[in-house]
Design an enzyme around this catalytic site. Structure first.
Site, PDB file in Angstrom:
ATOM      1  N   ARG A 102       0.815  -1.217   0.000  1.00  0.00           N
ATOM      2  CA  ARG A 102       0.000   0.000   0.000  1.00  0.00           C
ATOM      3  C   ARG A 102       0.852   1.272   0.000  1.00  0.00           C
ATOM      4  O   ARG A 102       0.393   2.316  -0.455  1.00  0.00           O
ATOM      5  CB  ARG A 102      -0.939  -0.005   1.210  1.00  0.00           C
ATOM      6  CG  ARG A 102      -2.024  -1.060   1.112  1.00  0.00           C
ATOM      7  CD  ARG A 102      -3.053  -0.885   2.185  1.00  0.00           C
ATOM      8  NE  ARG A 102      -4.119  -1.869   2.067  1.00  0.00           N
ATOM      9  CZ  ARG A 102      -5.204  -1.874   2.819  1.00  0.00           C
ATOM     10  NH1 ARG A 102      -5.368  -0.942   3.753  1.00  0.00           N
ATOM     11  NH2 ARG A 102      -6.128  -2.793   2.658  1.00  0.00           N
ATOM     12  N   ASP A 149     -14.471  10.039   8.565  1.00  0.00           N
ATOM     13  CA  ASP A 149     -13.471   9.007   8.319  1.00  0.00           C
ATOM     14  C   ASP A 149     -12.094   9.612   8.575  1.00  0.00           C
ATOM     15  O   ASP A 149     -11.934  10.843   8.526  1.00  0.00           O
ATOM     16  CB  ASP A 149     -13.571   8.490   6.879  1.00  0.00           C
ATOM     17  CG  ASP A 149     -12.993   7.090   6.712  1.00  0.00           C
ATOM     18  OD1 ASP A 149     -13.769   6.117   6.679  1.00  0.00           O
ATOM     19  OD2 ASP A 149     -11.755   6.961   6.631  1.00  0.00           O
TER      20      ASP A 149
END
Length: 287
Positions: free
Chosen positions: A44, A157
């Protein structure tokens, strides 16, 4: 960019840097990443390290921890490692319960002085906005059958990139497969030209929904304390038991009396509070 040449690798240095990184991630957002997740984490981070011109993850870690690059990179790292699995109408039993029971009963039992108050819903792990806009579709549809239903939705978030997607409210058309056909007609605008194959949520729902960045590990949340329904689904599984308990306690403090907390079906067992009673699978009501 012209990165400074890294120092010669020392035995165990790369592993030590990975340990530093995972401790940092846990301290900031509560997510534990064991050594078994190392390959996933490095994958990632690949796009970010390549964008900065580093040929290996060890070079990138050297930049972070030994050349003072960590502060500027922290948001990028947190965005990269957070999981953002989301779908429209995910776990549909919760949405049926919301429409058939939670909203009507909440409005019915409100004191007369609050009958016209905003019905507040918080999607506390909003990702790209699919959950929040699912809620908006359902509440907008329900408002036609429940006079006086005036609603507002907050999505939060930790990941800034997914929040930008949520604010744009533009999605690939195939992502709308779970949306009922009647809702697709009412609540989606078809893209054309450069946006062919994409859809956008209609302005009426976007106006009812706002998004903000928030870290669930913060000791206090800048959120109203009279929320009617909180969706906190499929996020507690990433926290250790102590952090789970702290997050749940904070959530309860933002629920109106009689308000509801919904978690993921695999998370029911971690919700333990004398202030909550379970009324359905993964659904809890504040006393």
């Amino acid at each position: 960019m012209n990165a400074s040449p890294p120092a010669p690798s020392a035995p165990g240095r790369e592993a030590s840097h990975f340990d530093q990184l995972t401790r940092l991630i846990h301290e900031h957002i509560g997510v534990r990443l064991p050594p078994s997740k190392r390959q996933m984490v490095e994958g990632r981070l690949r796009r970010r390290r390549m964008a900065l011109g580093f040929g290996s993850v060890d070079d990138y870690f050297h930049h972070l921890f030994e050349q003072g690059g960590l502060e500027a990179e922290l948001h990028e790292i947190l965005d990269a490692v957070t999981t953002n699995k989301t779908d429209f109408f995910r776990e549909p039993d919760h949405f049926r319960l919301l429409v058939d029971r939670i909203v009507p009963q909440t409005l019915q039992h409100r004191p007369m002085a609050r009958r016209r108050s905003l019905f507040k819903v918080w999607s506390a792990a909003a990702s790209t906005g699919a959950e929040a806009f699912t809620l908006a579709m359902l509440l907008e549809d329900l408002s036609g059958r429940l006079p006086g239903l005036n609603y507002g939705i907050l999505g939060t978030d930790i990941n800034t990139e997914v929040l930008e997607t949520a604010r744009r409210a533009i999605y690939p058309v195939e992502q709308m497969d779970p949306v009922p056909p009647a809702f697709r007609t009412r609540f989606l605008m078809q893209g054309s030209g450069s946006l062919a194959g994409q859809v956008r949520i209609v302005p009426e729902l976007r106006q009812r929904t706002r998004f903000a960045r928030m870290n669930l590990m913060d000791p206090q949340y800048t959120v109203d304390r009279d929320i009617d329904v909180i969706f906190l689904r499929n996020v507690l599984i990433y926290f250790d038991p102590a952090d789970q308990a702290r997050v749940i306690a904070r959530m309860i403090s933002h629920l109106a009396p009689g308000g509801h907390l919904l978690v993921g079906h695999s998370e029911s067992m971690v919700v333990r509070s004398a202030q909550l009673k379970q009324i359905a699978p993964a659904v809890f009501q504040r006393n």
